[in-house]
Design a protein around this motif. Structure first.
Motif, PDB file in Angstrom:
ATOM      1  N   GLU A  60      -4.018  63.788  59.919  1.00  0.00           N
ATOM      2  CA  GLU A  60      -3.355  65.093  59.881  1.00  0.00           C
ATOM      3  C   GLU A  60      -2.689  65.313  61.432  1.00  0.00           C
ATOM      4  OE1 GLU A  60      -8.178  65.921  60.547  1.00  0.00           O
ATOM      5  OE2 GLU A  60      -6.734  64.417  59.419  1.00  0.00           O
ATOM      6  N   ASP A  61      -3.090  64.231  62.260  1.00  0.00           N
ATOM      7  CA  ASP A  61      -2.561  64.684  63.533  1.00  0.00           C
ATOM      8  C   ASP A  61      -1.431  63.703  63.742  1.00  0.00           C
ATOM      9  OD1 ASP A  61      -4.517  66.260  64.250  1.00  0.00           O
ATOM     10  OD2 ASP A  61      -5.822  64.936  65.206  1.00  0.00           O
ATOM     11  N   LYS A  66       2.171  63.666  58.463  1.00  0.00           N
ATOM     12  CA  LYS A  66       2.233  65.186  58.397  1.00  0.00           C
ATOM     13  C   LYS A  66       3.744  65.426  57.502  1.00  0.00           C
ATOM     14  CE  LYS A  66       1.840  66.139  62.621  1.00  0.00           C
ATOM     15  NZ  LYS A  66       1.975  67.204  64.023  1.00  0.00           N
ATOM     16  N   ARG A 417      -2.380  74.043  64.426  1.00  0.00           N
ATOM     17  CA  ARG A 417      -2.937  74.256  62.982  1.00  0.00           C
ATOM     18  C   ARG A 417      -3.045  76.288  62.858  1.00  0.00           C
ATOM     19  NH1 ARG A 417      -8.240  70.682  61.495  1.00  0.00           N
ATOM     20  NH2 ARG A 417      -7.445  68.954  61.685  1.00  0.00           N
TER      21      ARG A 417
END
Length: 437
Positions: A60-61, A66, A417
């Motif tokens: 997710e980083d 993404k 986030r």
């Protein structure tokens, strides 16, 4: 996910370092395309993360992953092998859960996984476990090889301190560090100035004024490119100044600063010193560190040198490496945030507008206090504390990771986030603790 009903798919490939034995990005994507074509699936996009370690970064980083999650609807994500997505079990499970939440499944070309059955999920987890074990084995081999190089007095690789260079080992294989005769005199005088009491900023100005070449062979292209305080501070804290070797050499130039006294030691616990590399004694180096530490905090500076900064990001952003709040400060009279432990910095001149734009673009229409985020932001005007409250109300987390020293603002350093959007009335959800004010 029923593989017989899948019609739309996205392809994902990742590679840490391109080597002869590596399966290249192009080969991974080619295999994924053939898999999709064989089943008559439509490929809606191809996404890559090249030069990205799965051990260091979570899916997710990563920029590519993404982008994949933000694309139009798809029913499956095709990867070459499980370890291309993640090398940690928890990272793999979290990525799979994210796909399940949007009704998509995961397919691996070389690993026959079926995430629709308990047996298939168990097998996929086993593959992720083996990937994590392989990553641990690689780290162990690297540590062992580095330890042997240090024991033999050879250069273990990585960034080279200013004033030094690598050369062929005259006593055997590999390379060793030697003084760079073209730059060592700049380093020696900078250290002498600091020991005489000159401030780090004064040393930086002197290096700029006398035309000392910048680290890494960088050349000035415009007049305002000069030595800065962070670069000089790192230079003065390197244990190689006393002929000692950092305990974990080979760190990239953009990696965090290590403890200057965490050095390679012999069996008796004494630092191993190479006199041919030293420009000061061990005692002088220790004295230099005490001088630098006494001036390390803004409070230690003269009041005339202090500059008030905006409280907009006070206790908001955390350092991704150290997991501590980043502090407000200035560098060459420009506002920054910096980590009080590893000293990484990020200029606020570009970061603040970037963060505000994302807040208003991505969350501007969200409800907030009987209005919207955009309305509350406008009502805050120039009140930085009120603006901070609006930002904090929407944040789940804001983390800053290291970048390359000297590089302009890189948004990949920003791990942002937002809080989950409110669910419809009557639907339960877990609450997220507010960030401290």
């Amino acid at each position: 996910m029923n593989v017989n009903k899948v019609r739309r798919c996205a392809l994902y490939a990742r590679l840490s370092v391109t080597k002869e034995e590596s399966v290249s990005i192009s080969r991974q994507l080619h295999s994924c395309r053939r898999y999709a074509e064989a089943r008559g699936w439509e490929v809606v996009g191809e996404f890559i993360d090249d030069g990205v370690s799965a051990t260091v970064s979570r899916p997710e980083d990563r920029k590519g992953w993404k982008a994949l999650l933000s694309t139009s609807r798809f029913d499956a994500v095709i990867i070459w092998k499980v370890d291309r997505l993640a090398r940690r079990v928890l990272d793999f499970l979290h990525a799979d859960e994210t796909l399940q939440q949007r009704g998509a499944g995961l397919v691996a070309v070389e690993d026959p996984i079926d995430m629709t059955s308990p047996q298939g999920r168990a097998f996929a987890v086993m593959l992720a476990v083996f990937g994590e074990m392989e990553a641990e084995a690689i780290r162990a081999r690297v540590r062992a090889a580095r330890a042997q190089l240090l024991k033999d007095g050879r250069w273990a690789g990585g960034g080279i301190a200013y004033g030094y260079r690598s050369a062929a080992n005259p006593d055997g294989p590999g390379r060793v560090l030697v003084k760079d005769l073209e730059r060592i005199h700049w380093l020696t005088e900078a250290v002498a100035m600091a020991l005489r009491g000159s401030a780090v900023n004064a040393v930086a100005r002197w290096l700029t004024d006398v035309g000392a070449p910048l680290p890494g062979g960088a050349k000035r292209k415009v007049d305002n490119v000069a030595w800065n305080r962070q670069t000089v501070d790192q230079l003065l804290r390197n244990p190689i100044l006393a002929g000692m070797t950092a305990h974990n050499p080979g760190r990239g130039k953009g990696d965090k600063r290590v403890d200057p006294f965490a050095v390679v030691r012999d069996e008796n616990g004494n630092p191993v010193i190479d006199e041919s590399l030293a420009v000061v004694t061990a005692e002088e180096f220790a004295h230099l560190q005490s001088i630098l530490d006494s001036r390390d905090s803004p409070q230690a500076r003269k009041r005339a040198d202090r500059k008030s900064t905006s409280p907009f990001l006070s206790r908001v952003a955390r350092c991704d490496d150290c997991d501590v709040y980043m502090c407000r400060g200035t560098n060459q009279k420009r506002p920054i945030i910096y980590c009080p432990r590893c000293k990484q910095t990020l200029s606020r001149t570009t970061f603040d507008p970037y963060l505000v734009e994302r807040l208003l673009t991505e969350r501007g229409s969200e409800p907030l206090a009987a209005a919207t985020v955009q309305d509350r932001w406008s009502a805050a005007g120039n009140d930085e504390l009120a603006r901070r409250e609006v930002l904090v109300s929407q944040l789940e987390s804001l983390r800053i990771r290291r970048g390359v020293i000297g590089r302009y603002f890189d948004e990949e350093r920003v791990l942002l986030r937002w809080r989950a959007k409110p669910l419809p009335t009557g639907t339960s959800k877990a609450t997220t603790a507010d960030l401290p004010l």
